[in-house]
Design a protein around this motif. Structure first.
Motif, PDB file in Angstrom:
ATOM      1  N   SER A  26      -1.875  40.454  34.794  1.00  0.00           N
ATOM      2  CA  SER A  26      -1.322  39.212  34.241  1.00  0.00           C
ATOM      3  C   SER A  26       0.102  39.049  34.763  1.00  0.00           C
ATOM      4  O   SER A  26       0.724  40.023  35.214  1.00  0.00           O
ATOM      5  N   GLN A  27       0.609  37.829  34.684  1.00  0.00           N
ATOM      6  CA  GLN A  27       1.994  37.594  35.093  1.00  0.00           C
ATOM      7  C   GLN A  27       2.936  38.488  34.301  1.00  0.00           C
ATOM      8  O   GLN A  27       3.906  39.007  34.845  1.00  0.00           O
ATOM      9  N   GLN A  28       2.633  38.659  33.013  1.00  0.00           N
ATOM     10  CA  GLN A  28       3.516  39.444  32.157  1.00  0.00           C
ATOM     11  C   GLN A  28       3.562  40.911  32.594  1.00  0.00           C
ATOM     12  O   GLN A  28       4.630  41.519  32.617  1.00  0.00           O
ATOM     13  N   GLU A  29       2.424  41.484  32.957  1.00  0.00           N
ATOM     14  CA  GLU A  29       2.406  42.873  33.422  1.00  0.00           C
ATOM     15  C   GLU A  29       3.259  43.027  34.678  1.00  0.00           C
ATOM     16  O   GLU A  29       4.038  43.975  34.802  1.00  0.00           O
ATOM     17  N   VAL A  30       3.108  42.085  35.602  1.00  0.00           N
ATOM     18  CA  VAL A  30       3.863  42.140  36.858  1.00  0.00           C
ATOM     19  C   VAL A  30       5.346  41.915  36.591  1.00  0.00           C
ATOM     20  O   VAL A  30       6.202  42.595  37.152  1.00  0.00           O
ATOM     21  N   ARG A  31       5.637  40.969  35.712  1.00  0.00           N
ATOM     22  CA  ARG A  31       7.033  40.687  35.356  1.00  0.00           C
ATOM     23  C   ARG A  31       7.699  41.945  34.798  1.00  0.00           C
ATOM     24  O   ARG A  31       8.800  42.310  35.200  1.00  0.00           O
ATOM     25  N   ASP A  32       7.007  42.631  33.889  1.00  0.00           N
ATOM     26  CA  ASP A  32       7.545  43.868  33.305  1.00  0.00           C
ATOM     27  C   ASP A  32       7.784  44.925  34.380  1.00  0.00           C
ATOM     28  O   ASP A  32       8.795  45.624  34.374  1.00  0.00           O
TER      29      ASP A  32
ATOM     30  N   ASP B  26      16.115  35.866  38.141  1.00  0.00           N
ATOM     31  CA  ASP B  26      15.797  34.932  39.227  1.00  0.00           C
ATOM     32  C   ASP B  26      14.933  35.597  40.291  1.00  0.00           C
ATOM     33  O   ASP B  26      13.984  34.995  40.795  1.00  0.00           O
ATOM     34  N   GLU B  27      15.261  36.845  40.627  1.00  0.00           N
ATOM     35  CA  GLU B  27      14.477  37.577  41.628  1.00  0.00           C
ATOM     36  C   GLU B  27      13.048  37.817  41.130  1.00  0.00           C
ATOM     37  O   GLU B  27      12.090  37.693  41.892  1.00  0.00           O
ATOM     38  N   VAL B  28      12.932  38.140  39.854  1.00  0.00           N
ATOM     39  CA  VAL B  28      11.612  38.383  39.266  1.00  0.00           C
ATOM     40  C   VAL B  28      10.768  37.117  39.345  1.00  0.00           C
ATOM     41  O   VAL B  28       9.612  37.148  39.781  1.00  0.00           O
ATOM     42  N   GLU B  29      11.344  35.985  38.942  1.00  0.00           N
ATOM     43  CA  GLU B  29      10.580  34.736  38.938  1.00  0.00           C
ATOM     44  C   GLU B  29      10.207  34.289  40.350  1.00  0.00           C
ATOM     45  O   GLU B  29       9.101  33.783  40.575  1.00  0.00           O
ATOM     46  N   GLU B  30      11.105  34.479  41.313  1.00  0.00           N
ATOM     47  CA  GLU B  30      10.788  34.147  42.708  1.00  0.00           C
ATOM     48  C   GLU B  30       9.650  35.024  43.222  1.00  0.00           C
ATOM     49  O   GLU B  30       8.742  34.552  43.907  1.00  0.00           O
ATOM     50  N   THR B  31       9.688  36.291  42.880  1.00  0.00           N
ATOM     51  CA  THR B  31       8.656  37.234  43.316  1.00  0.00           C
ATOM     52  C   THR B  31       7.314  36.887  42.674  1.00  0.00           C
ATOM     53  O   THR B  31       6.278  36.888  43.353  1.00  0.00           O
ATOM     54  N   ILE B  32       7.329  36.562  41.391  1.00  0.00           N
ATOM     55  CA  ILE B  32       6.102  36.142  40.696  1.00  0.00           C
ATOM     56  C   ILE B  32       5.513  34.918  41.396  1.00  0.00           C
ATOM     57  O   ILE B  32       4.310  34.853  41.660  1.00  0.00           O
ATOM     58  N   TYR B  33       6.382  33.940  41.715  1.00  0.00           N
ATOM     59  CA  TYR B  33       5.937  32.717  42.393  1.00  0.00           C
ATOM     60  C   TYR B  33       5.267  33.059  43.729  1.00  0.00           C
ATOM     61  O   TYR B  33       4.203  32.541  44.053  1.00  0.00           O
ATOM     62  N   GLU B  34       5.885  33.946  44.491  1.00  0.00           N
ATOM     63  CA  GLU B  34       5.307  34.348  45.793  1.00  0.00           C
ATOM     64  C   GLU B  34       3.955  35.024  45.613  1.00  0.00           C
ATOM     65  O   GLU B  34       3.014  34.765  46.365  1.00  0.00           O
ATOM     66  N   LEU B  35       3.846  35.895  44.619  1.00  0.00           N
ATOM     67  CA  LEU B  35       2.587  36.600  44.374  1.00  0.00           C
ATOM     68  C   LEU B  35       1.478  35.633  43.962  1.00  0.00           C
ATOM     69  O   LEU B  35       0.318  35.816  44.337  1.00  0.00           O
TER      70      LEU B  35
ATOM     71  N   GLN C  77       0.426  33.650  47.108  1.00  0.00           N
ATOM     72  CA  GLN C  77      -0.330  34.503  48.030  1.00  0.00           C
ATOM     73  C   GLN C  77      -1.682  34.936  47.433  1.00  0.00           C
ATOM     74  O   GLN C  77      -2.451  35.622  48.088  1.00  0.00           O
ATOM     75  N   GLY C  78      -1.928  34.568  46.175  1.00  0.00           N
ATOM     76  CA  GLY C  78      -3.220  34.870  45.558  1.00  0.00           C
ATOM     77  C   GLY C  78      -3.324  36.241  44.910  1.00  0.00           C
ATOM     78  O   GLY C  78      -4.414  36.658  44.509  1.00  0.00           O
ATOM     79  N   TYR C  79      -2.199  36.946  44.792  1.00  0.00           N
ATOM     80  CA  TYR C  79      -2.240  38.260  44.148  1.00  0.00           C
ATOM     81  C   TYR C  79      -2.350  38.143  42.627  1.00  0.00           C
ATOM     82  O   TYR C  79      -2.934  39.006  41.984  1.00  0.00           O
ATOM     83  N   ILE C  80      -1.747  37.103  42.076  1.00  0.00           N
ATOM     84  CA  ILE C  80      -1.799  36.886  40.632  1.00  0.00           C
ATOM     85  C   ILE C  80      -2.520  35.567  40.389  1.00  0.00           C
ATOM     86  O   ILE C  80      -2.202  34.550  41.001  1.00  0.00           O
ATOM     87  N   ASN C  81      -3.493  35.615  39.487  1.00  0.00           N
ATOM     88  CA  ASN C  81      -4.213  34.408  39.080  1.00  0.00           C
ATOM     89  C   ASN C  81      -4.582  34.607  37.616  1.00  0.00           C
ATOM     90  O   ASN C  81      -5.431  35.451  37.297  1.00  0.00           O
ATOM     91  N   GLU C  82      -3.947  33.857  36.742  1.00  0.00           N
ATOM     92  CA  GLU C  82      -4.129  34.039  35.299  1.00  0.00           C
ATOM     93  C   GLU C  82      -5.576  33.803  34.860  1.00  0.00           C
ATOM     94  O   GLU C  82      -6.087  34.524  34.020  1.00  0.00           O
ATOM     95  N   GLU C  83      -6.226  32.798  35.440  1.00  0.00           N
ATOM     96  CA  GLU C  83      -7.613  32.517  35.059  1.00  0.00           C
ATOM     97  C   GLU C  83      -8.523  33.672  35.469  1.00  0.00           C
ATOM     98  O   GLU C  83      -9.369  34.126  34.695  1.00  0.00           O
ATOM     99  N   ARG C  84      -8.321  34.164  36.660  1.00  0.00           N
ATOM    100  CA  ARG C  84      -9.104  35.298  37.159  1.00  0.00           C
ATOM    101  C   ARG C  84      -8.855  36.532  36.281  1.00  0.00           C
ATOM    102  O   ARG C  84      -9.783  37.262  35.937  1.00  0.00           O
ATOM    103  N   PHE C  85      -7.589  36.742  35.899  1.00  0.00           N
ATOM    104  CA  PHE C  85      -7.250  37.864  35.022  1.00  0.00           C
ATOM    105  C   PHE C  85      -7.954  37.718  33.671  1.00  0.00           C
ATOM    106  O   PHE C  85      -8.546  38.677  33.167  1.00  0.00           O
ATOM    107  N   ALA C  86      -7.903  36.515  33.083  1.00  0.00           N
ATOM    108  CA  ALA C  86      -8.501  36.285  31.768  1.00  0.00           C
ATOM    109  C   ALA C  86     -10.009  36.550  31.805  1.00  0.00           C
ATOM    110  O   ALA C  86     -10.563  37.170  30.889  1.00  0.00           O
ATOM    111  N   LYS C  87     -10.658  36.105  32.860  1.00  0.00           N
ATOM    112  CA  LYS C  87     -12.104  36.335  32.990  1.00  0.00           C
ATOM    113  C   LYS C  87     -12.412  37.821  33.131  1.00  0.00           C
ATOM    114  O   LYS C  87     -13.333  38.335  32.496  1.00  0.00           O
TER     115      LYS C  87
END
Length: 166
Positions: A32-38, A48-57, A60-70
């Motif tokens: 989840s975004q939260q796990e990666v953020r932590d 700011d660096e964390v949010e930019e990195t989350i956006y890049e991930l 790039q398809g590394y993080i997808n909340e819907e896919r995680f939830a499923k």
């Protein structure tokens, strides 16, 4: 802070290195975004660096909340036999959006869900030593509530299992 804490802390990673490590972290299993953020904050990145990195991930398809939830809902149901309430609570702890939570919950087939409740009852029933139907129903109900199942389905399943015994 004592000496042990200061020795344990490493110097913060630069954003590029943190991005690569986070990409590996996400590639291993759905996150989840939260796990990666932590994790990124743990690497010593600033907001700011964390949010930019989350956006890049995400891009790039590394993080997808819907896919995680499923994956989370399906996995917790199939592998651990959790009920919808417990799964929902877990998804909320990951700060998953309401839309993605609904998509994740669709991974659970209603027939499989009820059959899972029955399996839990049949597995738990022999371990309860009592002659009182009242105590038996109470302990079975308590067990299923702890697993995260809904009361109406619990009552229906208990009625079905106990009527088959008699």
């Amino acid at each position: 802070m004592d000496d042990f804490d200061s020795r344990k802390r490493k110097k913060p990673l630069d954003r590029k290195t943190a991005l690569l490590k986070a990409a590996d972290y996400c590639a291993y299993q759905e996150r989840s975004q939260q796990e990666v953020r932590d994790k990124l904050y743990g690497y010593g990145l600033h907001r700011d660096e964390v949010e930019e990195t989350i956006y890049e991930l995400i891009t790039q398809g590394y993080i997808n909340e819907e896919r995680f939830a499923k994956a989370y809902a399906g996995g917790k149901f199939r592998m651990k036999g959790w009920g919808k309430r417990k799964i929902l609570q877990g998804l909320k702890q990951h700060r998953i959006s309401e839309y993605c939570v609904k998509k994740g919950m669709l991974e659970i087939d209603s027939d499989d869900y009820f059959n899972t409740i029955i399996k839990h009852l049949e597995k738990k029933r022999p371990s309860i030593k009592t002659d009182s139907q009242y105590i038996l129903k109470g302990k079975l109900t308590q067990h299923l509530i702890a697993k995260g199942f809904e009361m109406d389905l619990i009552q229906e399943a208990i009625k079905q299992v106990l009527s088959e015994e008699n």
